[in-house]
Design a protein around this motif. Sequence first.
Motif, PDB file in Angstrom:
ATOM      1  N   GLU A  46       0.812  -1.219   0.000  1.00 49.64           N
ATOM      2  CA  GLU A  46       0.000   0.000   0.000  1.00 49.64           C
ATOM      3  C   GLU A  46       0.844   1.268   0.000  1.00 49.64           C
ATOM      4  N   THR A  47       1.960   1.262   0.725  1.00 51.65           N
ATOM      5  CA  THR A  47       2.837   2.432   0.760  1.00 51.65           C
ATOM      6  C   THR A  47       3.457   2.682  -0.610  1.00 51.65           C
ATOM      7  N   GLU A  48       3.910   1.615  -1.236  1.00 49.29           N
ATOM      8  CA  GLU A  48       4.514   1.732  -2.566  1.00 49.29           C
ATOM      9  C   GLU A  48       3.480   2.137  -3.613  1.00 49.29           C
ATOM     10  N   ALA A  49       2.250   1.618  -3.462  1.00 44.49           N
ATOM     11  CA  ALA A  49       1.177   1.984  -4.386  1.00 44.49           C
ATOM     12  C   ALA A  49       0.851   3.471  -4.276  1.00 44.49           C
ATOM     13  N   ALA A  50       0.832   3.994  -3.043  1.00 45.99           N
ATOM     14  CA  ALA A  50       0.561   5.420  -2.852  1.00 45.99           C
ATOM     15  C   ALA A  50       1.677   6.268  -3.462  1.00 45.99           C
ATOM     16  N   TRP A  51       2.929   5.816  -3.294  1.00 43.80           N
ATOM     17  CA  TRP A  51       4.059   6.551  -3.882  1.00 43.80           C
ATOM     18  C   TRP A  51       3.957   6.570  -5.404  1.00 43.80           C
ATOM     19  N   LEU A  52       3.701   5.411  -6.004  1.00 45.00           N
ATOM     20  CA  LEU A  52       3.636   5.332  -7.460  1.00 45.00           C
ATOM     21  C   LEU A  52       2.444   6.121  -7.994  1.00 45.00           C
ATOM     22  N   ALA A  53       1.317   6.069  -7.293  1.00 47.26           N
ATOM     23  CA  ALA A  53       0.141   6.828  -7.718  1.00 47.26           C
ATOM     24  C   ALA A  53       0.430   8.324  -7.740  1.00 47.26           C
TER      25      ALA A  53
END
Length: 290
Positions: A177-184
Amino acid sequence: MSLLVFGSAVADLLFRMDRLPREGETLLGEAGAPLPGGKGLNQAIAAARDGAAVRFAGCVGTDANGSMLHGALDAAGVDTTLLAATGAGPSGLACVMVDAEGRNQIAVSPGANLQAGAVSCLPGETVLMQMEVRVEENLRQLRLARDAGAHAILNLAPALAFPRDALAALRLLVLNETEAAWLAAHLGCGTGAIALRAATSTDVAVTLAERGAEAATTEGLIQAGPFAVRVADTVGAGDAWCGVLAASLGRGLPLQAAMRRANAAAALACTRPGAAIAMPDAAQTDALLG
């Protein structure tokens, strides 16, 4: 079908503490001898214990930690023919702090991992990568995989910039989830798997911790539920998930079934302290799956 893991091998110095330190705070903890870790090594061992034929490509130092890391891979049945050793610098090292509730904070010094070089792939092979080696070498590994007719999976951990056209060449992009938020934020899209798939033009899987996992493909949204366990620590759980997912896809399992198996393996990894040493074997995962 074989699995090639191209990535990091790191000696984990594990500190057990009542709670994690705040900014500027020093706390006392208890540490033991270095343990095998690093996202690449963890994922390779997770896949091998799940029954995959795994080759590992990376780089360690010619120090005691390098010997320990090499030995851990060998003991798990991983083919280490492509594991290089260098005297130009130390093996990678991580400081892993774990509190009484199993939460963690991790700092990594890449060391010899920055000298890891991409290697040739086999036709049809599944290739699993992470982001603890040089981005340029991951890009070269992706090109070699594509040229050989192999299938590349990238775990964007830690979250670092990766060209959008290279993301589109992946079979699967895996994020927490943290990486998804960064990429988003980087791509200017939503944080869910469907939005990320639209922005990257590749299939995307997002792990959701105790809520399971979701993935977006051309067929729509796929969800896989969690498994309830008593948590010792969460170190390495994401690596268990990636390794077992890659092993399952390499065996031909559909994505949803592979995600469910990966959820079970990650849950079991949370019940034991440490990273590589906590990876379950296939029989243990089968038992949890019922």
